[in-house]
Design an enzyme around this catalytic site. Sequence first.
Site, PDB file in Angstrom:
ATOM      1  N   THR A   1       0.828  -1.204   0.000  1.00 48.67           N
ATOM      2  CA  THR A   1       0.000   0.000   0.000  1.00 48.67           C
ATOM      3  C   THR A   1       0.859   1.250   0.000  1.00 48.67           C
ATOM      4  O   THR A   1       0.558   2.218  -0.708  1.00 48.67           O
ATOM      5  CB  THR A   1      -0.971  -0.002   1.199  1.00 48.67           C
ATOM      6  OG1 THR A   1      -1.751  -1.203   1.160  1.00 48.67           O
ATOM      7  CG2 THR A   1      -1.901   1.196   1.156  1.00 48.67           C
TER       8      THR A   1
ATOM      9  N   LYS B   1      -8.152  -2.185  -5.091  1.00 45.33           N
ATOM     10  CA  LYS B   1      -7.733  -3.377  -4.361  1.00 45.33           C
ATOM     11  C   LYS B   1      -8.918  -4.324  -4.501  1.00 45.33           C
ATOM     12  O   LYS B   1      -9.934  -4.151  -3.830  1.00 45.33           O
ATOM     13  CB  LYS B   1      -7.429  -3.045  -2.902  1.00 45.33           C
ATOM     14  CG  LYS B   1      -6.879  -4.231  -2.145  1.00 45.33           C
ATOM     15  CD  LYS B   1      -6.144  -3.799  -0.906  1.00 45.33           C
ATOM     16  CE  LYS B   1      -5.531  -5.024  -0.256  1.00 45.33           C
ATOM     17  NZ  LYS B   1      -4.254  -4.715   0.365  1.00 45.33           N
TER      18      LYS B   1
ATOM     19  N   SER C   1      -9.175  -7.969   2.951  1.00 48.50           N
ATOM     20  CA  SER C   1      -9.645  -8.645   4.162  1.00 48.50           C
ATOM     21  C   SER C   1      -9.049  -7.952   5.377  1.00 48.50           C
ATOM     22  O   SER C   1      -8.106  -7.173   5.272  1.00 48.50           O
ATOM     23  CB  SER C   1      -9.269 -10.131   4.126  1.00 48.50           C
ATOM     24  OG  SER C   1      -7.882 -10.284   3.989  1.00 48.50           O
TER      25      SER C   1
ATOM     26  N   ASP D   1      -6.819  -0.008   3.394  1.00 46.85           N
ATOM     27  CA  ASP D   1      -5.897   0.191   2.272  1.00 46.85           C
ATOM     28  C   ASP D   1      -6.613   0.878   1.116  1.00 46.85           C
ATOM     29  O   ASP D   1      -6.049   1.743   0.449  1.00 46.85           O
ATOM     30  CB  ASP D   1      -5.338  -1.147   1.791  1.00 46.85           C
ATOM     31  CG  ASP D   1      -4.396  -1.802   2.785  1.00 46.85           C
ATOM     32  OD1 ASP D   1      -3.996  -1.137   3.766  1.00 46.85           O
ATOM     33  OD2 ASP D   1      -4.051  -2.980   2.573  1.00 46.85           O
TER      34      ASP D   1
ATOM     35  N   GLU E   1      -3.676  -3.198  -6.391  1.00 50.20           N
ATOM     36  CA  GLU E   1      -2.927  -3.778  -5.275  1.00 50.20           C
ATOM     37  C   GLU E   1      -3.517  -5.116  -4.858  1.00 50.20           C
ATOM     38  O   GLU E   1      -4.725  -5.235  -4.638  1.00 50.20           O
ATOM     39  CB  GLU E   1      -2.945  -2.829  -4.072  1.00 50.20           C
ATOM     40  CG  GLU E   1      -2.158  -3.369  -2.907  1.00 50.20           C
ATOM     41  CD  GLU E   1      -2.298  -2.550  -1.650  1.00 50.20           C
ATOM     42  OE1 GLU E   1      -2.025  -3.119  -0.569  1.00 50.20           O
ATOM     43  OE2 GLU E   1      -2.690  -1.371  -1.711  1.00 50.20           O
ATOM     44  N   GLY E   2      -2.660  -6.103  -4.751  1.00 51.85           N
ATOM     45  CA  GLY E   2      -3.077  -7.409  -4.264  1.00 51.85           C
ATOM     46  C   GLY E   2      -3.168  -7.421  -2.748  1.00 51.85           C
ATOM     47  O   GLY E   2      -2.946  -6.412  -2.080  1.00 51.85           O
ATOM     48  N   ALA E   3      -3.491  -8.588  -2.214  1.00 56.52           N
ATOM     49  CA  ALA E   3      -3.565  -8.772  -0.760  1.00 56.52           C
ATOM     50  C   ALA E   3      -2.612  -9.903  -0.395  1.00 56.52           C
ATOM     51  O   ALA E   3      -2.621 -10.954  -1.029  1.00 56.52           O
ATOM     52  CB  ALA E   3      -4.992  -9.123  -0.344  1.00 56.52           C
ATOM     53  N   GLY E   4      -1.775  -9.679   0.597  1.00 51.96           N
ATOM     54  CA  GLY E   4      -0.808 -10.707   0.978  1.00 51.96           C
ATOM     55  C   GLY E   4       0.217 -10.896  -0.121  1.00 51.96           C
ATOM     56  O   GLY E   4       0.604  -9.957  -0.802  1.00 51.96           O
TER      57      GLY E   4
END
Length: 164
Positions: free
Chosen positions: A25, A46, A50, A65, A126-129
């Site tokens: 982020t 995004k 989560s 984010d 933006e991805g997560a993890g």
Amino acid sequence: MTEFLNAYEPIRYGVTGTDTGIGKTVVACALAARARSLGYRVAAMKPVESGVATRSVSIGGLASDTDRLAAASGSALPRAVMCPYVLEEPLAPMIAALRAGVSIDLDALDAALAVVEAGAEMVLVEGAGGILVPITPDASFLDLFARWQLPLLLVAGNRLGVLN
């Protein structure tokens, strides 16, 4: 100059990382802010976030984010477009969705991206993890970024073995 830029697809990047909390982020927001300072119309999204219990204001006045991306990009897009799936539990999106009784639909994510891209000269996703975090039983963020043909920016920690 603007007419010339509008004749082409926006500059697009997927921002991913080697881990959660690694700085995706921060990097995406820095890129968005810099592009805006250069006069680009920037949009960010995004697709799945989560660990967002509520939309209440947190430290710095930003709850998620997605809120940070909206502020950095200057976006007026609805949060539901910038982040179609907001999940409460701080787990991999697929697991958080399953536990919340939510089915993540890749076609819905495709539609959201089309809205985000409209009128933008730069788009950051933006991805997560990490890159292999599952979104659905059959798709990870790597699959989603490949589906959208996004060049990737990899955010990694400065530590031994980070790219092993």
